[in-house]
Motif scaffolding. Structure first.
Motif, PDB file in Angstrom:
ATOM      1  N   VAL A 191       0.836  -1.197   0.000  1.00 48.19           N
ATOM      2  CA  VAL A 191       0.000   0.000   0.000  1.00 48.19           C
ATOM      3  C   VAL A 191       0.871   1.247   0.000  1.00 48.19           C
ATOM      4  N   ASP A 192       1.928   1.221   0.823  1.00 43.11           N
ATOM      5  CA  ASP A 192       2.789   2.399   0.970  1.00 43.11           C
ATOM      6  C   ASP A 192       3.676   2.646  -0.243  1.00 43.11           C
ATOM      7  N   SER A 193       4.152   1.550  -0.876  1.00 49.79           N
ATOM      8  CA  SER A 193       5.166   1.718  -1.928  1.00 49.79           C
ATOM      9  C   SER A 193       4.632   1.576  -3.346  1.00 49.79           C
ATOM     10  N   HIS A 194       3.445   0.962  -3.529  1.00 47.82           N
ATOM     11  CA  HIS A 194       2.938   0.729  -4.875  1.00 47.82           C
ATOM     12  C   HIS A 194       1.572   1.366  -5.115  1.00 47.82           C
ATOM     13  N   ASP A 195       1.125   2.228  -4.217  1.00 49.34           N
ATOM     14  CA  ASP A 195      -0.182   2.885  -4.374  1.00 49.34           C
ATOM     15  C   ASP A 195      -1.330   1.885  -4.478  1.00 49.34           C
ATOM     16  N   ALA A 196      -1.175   0.724  -3.870  1.00 48.40           N
ATOM     17  CA  ALA A 196      -2.267  -0.240  -3.829  1.00 48.40           C
ATOM     18  C   ALA A 196      -3.346   0.290  -2.883  1.00 48.40           C
ATOM     19  N   VAL A 197      -4.572  -0.213  -3.049  1.00 44.94           N
ATOM     20  CA  VAL A 197      -5.709   0.266  -2.263  1.00 44.94           C
ATOM     21  C   VAL A 197      -6.297  -0.892  -1.468  1.00 44.94           C
ATOM     22  N   TRP A 198      -6.557  -0.663  -0.185  1.00 47.18           N
ATOM     23  CA  TRP A 198      -7.261  -1.665   0.610  1.00 47.18           C
ATOM     24  C   TRP A 198      -8.684  -1.768   0.053  1.00 47.18           C
ATOM     25  N   GLU A 199      -8.976  -2.830  -0.684  1.00 47.85           N
ATOM     26  CA  GLU A 199     -10.248  -2.945  -1.385  1.00 47.85           C
ATOM     27  C   GLU A 199     -11.358  -3.486  -0.489  1.00 47.85           C
ATOM     28  N   SER A 200     -11.076  -4.560   0.247  1.00 48.29           N
ATOM     29  CA  SER A 200     -12.108  -5.148   1.104  1.00 48.29           C
ATOM     30  C   SER A 200     -11.451  -5.976   2.193  1.00 48.29           C
ATOM     31  N   ALA A 201     -12.222  -6.250   3.224  1.00 48.97           N
ATOM     32  CA  ALA A 201     -11.766  -7.101   4.322  1.00 48.97           C
ATOM     33  C   ALA A 201     -12.993  -7.560   5.084  1.00 48.97           C
ATOM     34  N   GLY A 202     -12.896  -8.714   5.718  1.00 50.72           N
ATOM     35  CA  GLY A 202     -14.045  -9.189   6.474  1.00 50.72           C
ATOM     36  C   GLY A 202     -13.842 -10.575   7.015  1.00 50.72           C
ATOM     37  N   ALA A 203     -14.928 -11.148   7.520  1.00 52.59           N
ATOM     38  CA  ALA A 203     -14.887 -12.482   8.125  1.00 52.59           C
ATOM     39  C   ALA A 203     -16.094 -13.287   7.669  1.00 52.59           C
ATOM     40  N   LEU A 204     -15.893 -14.594   7.546  1.00 54.36           N
ATOM     41  CA  LEU A 204     -16.938 -15.523   7.154  1.00 54.36           C
ATOM     42  C   LEU A 204     -17.133 -16.565   8.251  1.00 54.36           C
ATOM     43  N   ARG A 205     -18.335 -17.143   8.273  1.00 54.09           N
ATOM     44  CA  ARG A 205     -18.643 -18.291   9.141  1.00 54.09           C
ATOM     45  C   ARG A 205     -18.260 -18.031  10.588  1.00 54.09           C
ATOM     46  N   GLY A 206     -18.727 -16.913  11.109  1.00 56.35           N
ATOM     47  CA  GLY A 206     -18.496 -16.625  12.521  1.00 56.35           C
ATOM     48  C   GLY A 206     -17.066 -16.271  12.865  1.00 56.35           C
ATOM     49  N   GLY A 207     -16.244 -15.983  11.852  1.00 60.42           N
ATOM     50  CA  GLY A 207     -14.845 -15.647  12.099  1.00 60.42           C
ATOM     51  C   GLY A 207     -13.892 -16.790  11.846  1.00 60.42           C
ATOM     52  N   ARG A 208     -14.437 -17.920  11.378  1.00 69.41           N
ATOM     53  CA  ARG A 208     -13.551 -19.055  11.101  1.00 69.41           C
ATOM     54  C   ARG A 208     -12.569 -18.735   9.990  1.00 69.41           C
ATOM     55  N   LYS A 209     -12.988 -17.899   9.049  1.00 70.76           N
ATOM     56  CA  LYS A 209     -12.086 -17.430   8.006  1.00 70.76           C
ATOM     57  C   LYS A 209     -12.182 -15.914   7.916  1.00 70.76           C
ATOM     58  N   VAL A 210     -11.022 -15.283   7.763  1.00 76.67           N
ATOM     59  CA  VAL A 210     -10.958 -13.836   7.581  1.00 76.67           C
ATOM     60  C   VAL A 210     -10.168 -13.551   6.307  1.00 76.67           C
ATOM     61  N   PHE A 211     -10.420 -12.399   5.695  1.00 73.20           N
ATOM     62  CA  PHE A 211      -9.764 -12.099   4.431  1.00 73.20           C
ATOM     63  C   PHE A 211      -9.521 -10.607   4.286  1.00 73.20           C
ATOM     64  N   VAL A 212      -8.526 -10.291   3.469  1.00 74.68           N
ATOM     65  CA  VAL A 212      -8.235  -8.912   3.084  1.00 74.68           C
ATOM     66  C   VAL A 212      -7.854  -8.931   1.614  1.00 74.68           C
ATOM     67  N   THR A 213      -8.323  -7.955   0.835  1.00 70.54           N
ATOM     68  CA  THR A 213      -7.914  -7.856  -0.558  1.00 70.54           C
ATOM     69  C   THR A 213      -7.392  -6.447  -0.851  1.00 70.54           C
ATOM     70  N   LEU A 214      -6.368  -6.393  -1.704  1.00 63.45           N
ATOM     71  CA  LEU A 214      -5.809  -5.138  -2.190  1.00 63.45           C
ATOM     72  C   LEU A 214      -6.083  -5.011  -3.679  1.00 63.45           C
ATOM     73  N   ARG A 215      -6.332  -3.797  -4.149  1.00 64.78           N
ATOM     74  CA  ARG A 215      -6.455  -3.552  -5.583  1.00 64.78           C
ATOM     75  C   ARG A 215      -5.169  -2.909  -6.079  1.00 64.78           C
ATOM     76  N   ILE A 216      -4.562  -3.522  -7.104  1.00 60.08           N
ATOM     77  CA  ILE A 216      -3.342  -3.001  -7.692  1.00 60.08           C
ATOM     78  C   ILE A 216      -3.716  -1.919  -8.708  1.00 60.08           C
ATOM     79  N   PRO A 217      -3.040  -0.755  -8.693  1.00 58.63           N
ATOM     80  CA  PRO A 217      -3.461   0.344  -9.566  1.00 58.63           C
ATOM     81  C   PRO A 217      -3.318   0.056 -11.051  1.00 58.63           C
ATOM     82  N   ARG A 218      -2.393  -0.840 -11.447  1.00 58.08           N
ATOM     83  CA  ARG A 218      -2.220  -1.123 -12.869  1.00 58.08           C
ATOM     84  C   ARG A 218      -3.143  -2.254 -13.288  1.00 58.08           C
TER      85      ARG A 218
END
Length: 396
Positions: free
Chosen positions: A171-198
């Motif tokens: 995020v700091d060096s490539h201008d990527a954007v925090w696109e989404s984040a969250g949890a599924l199934r009561g927190g059994r799985k968590v995720f984060v996604t970044l969007r690359i500008p190119r």
């Protein structure tokens, strides 16, 4: 003095107005072709990153939209959906921050995944009281005390912030954007996604088919899977999730829940930093496919090599193969009208089939979430890569 009757009437009027506004907004989406009817009161999203998701509409006795029931699978343990996103999702849930935010701590807070996990001894009741299960432990959310899964003694808990922190450098060096984040199934799985500008553009000036690049990191707290980082290109128009099939380009890094597992984060960080280079090579190969014509018979041969049928296969297996063959044939002919009869169209057809049409084995999450999770976790990556490489051979 407060008039309770007036207050009640005002409240109900407000609720009715809200319901009417929701119904009008929903009908507008139908009219614009953003959703389609797939069964009585069941609709499928056709556009955007949510393409392929299904929801149910509850109507009143007059047939008017009363409630839209999303099958999102998001964690709602804390009273609201555990989701942060830069773009409103089809289910309308979560914290929507247009343009995104730049800090990992803010992302975790907004996504409601800023909690930690503890590993506690597994206990069970017996005639003489409570006993401890040897070498068995339970992973527990420290904010709610909810059990997430049962694991072994060597299982190492990876806290959400520790697993996702390494993406902050991108995020700091490539201008990527925090696109989404969250949890599924009561927190059994968590995720984060970044969007690359190119982004990738296939056949610039012709098809102008744009593919946006994302990096996703998934952490499982129930012992069912490793923590993983994934390179995921999403097509803007149809939401396909084809992976990079560039030769020798890794697109997935598994991080086992062991004491030394987090050491692999440095390797993942290095590889993810090369994503733009992989994207350039992928774009060049896709443009080769666009320029390569393909006969119907060649596409049929591709289907037969991807899904082989043994000579002694049962009648049921053969019937399934025929149905799959006919469906893919129809999809290829339909897409050829818009894209031309090329190797690229063949790849698009196979990818679309795997992501949105192939039957999902029933799971407790429900078919829709199971399909989305399979796409994110790469359940069909091998078939997509094989199709890409076979088609690429025809360009040479």
């Amino acid at each position: 003095m407060r008039d309770v009757n007036t207050a009640f009437a005002q409240e109900k009027t407000g609720q009715i107005d809200d319901a009417r506004a929701q119904a009008r907004a929903f009908q507008d989406r139908v009219d614009r072709g953003e959703v389609e009817l797939v069964a009585p009161d069941r609709y499928r999203v056709l556009t955007g990153l949510d393409a392929g998701e299904v929801f149910t509409v509850r109507r009143d006795l007059e047939g008017k939209v009363e409630e839209i029931l999303a099958r999102h699978g998001l964690d709602t343990t804390t009273g609201a959906a555990a989701l942060y996103t830069t773009t409103p999702a089809w289910h309308g849930l979560g914290a929507v921050i247009p343009g995104g935010t730049s800090g990992i701590d803010e992302v975790l807070r907004l996504a409601r995944i800023d909690w930690e996990v503890a590993k506690k001894p597994a206990l069970f009741e017996w005639d003489d009281g409570v006993r401890t299960a040897a070498d068995r432990f339970v992973t527990v959310r420290t904010d709610t005390g909810d059990a997430l899964g049962t694991v072994g003694e060597r299982y190492e808990v990876f806290q959400n912030r520790r697993v996702f922190q390494f993406l902050q450098d991108l995020v700091d060096s490539h201008d990527a954007v925090w696109e989404s984040a969250g949890a599924l199934r009561g927190g059994r799985k968590v995720f984060v996604t970044l969007r690359i500008p190119r982004s990738i553009v296939i056949d610039r000036g012709g098809l102008d088919d744009e593919i946006v690049l994302y990096l996703a990191v998934i952490n499982a707290h129930d012992g069912s899977a490793s923590a993983e980082s994934v390179v995921t290109p999403w097509r803007i128009v149809c939401g396909n999730t084809e992976r990079f099939a560039v030769r020798d380009a890794p697109h997935r890094w598994g991080i086992r829940h062991t004491r030394s597992g987090l050491d692999n984060l440095e390797e993942a960080r290095r590889n993810l930093g090369l994503t733009v280079g992989y994207a350039t090579a992928f774009e060049a190969e896709e443009n080769q496919l666009v320029r390569t014509g393909l006969l119907i018979d060649d596409f049929h041969h591709l289907i037969d090599t991807l899904w082989t049928v043994d000579g002694d296969a049962s009648d049921g297996v053969r019937a399934t193969a025929r149905r799959r063959h006919d469906e893919l044939d129809g999809m290829f002919r339909d897409q050829s009208r818009h894209l031309g009869r090329t190797a690229y169209t063949a790849e698009r057809t196979v990818t679309d089939y795997l992501d949105h049409h192939m039957r999902v084995v029933p799971r407790t999450l429900g078919n829709d979430l199971a399909r989305a999770q399979r796409a994110l976790e790469g359940g069909n990556d091998e078939l997509k890569t094989r199709a890409h490489r076979q088609l690429l051979l025809r360009t040479r």
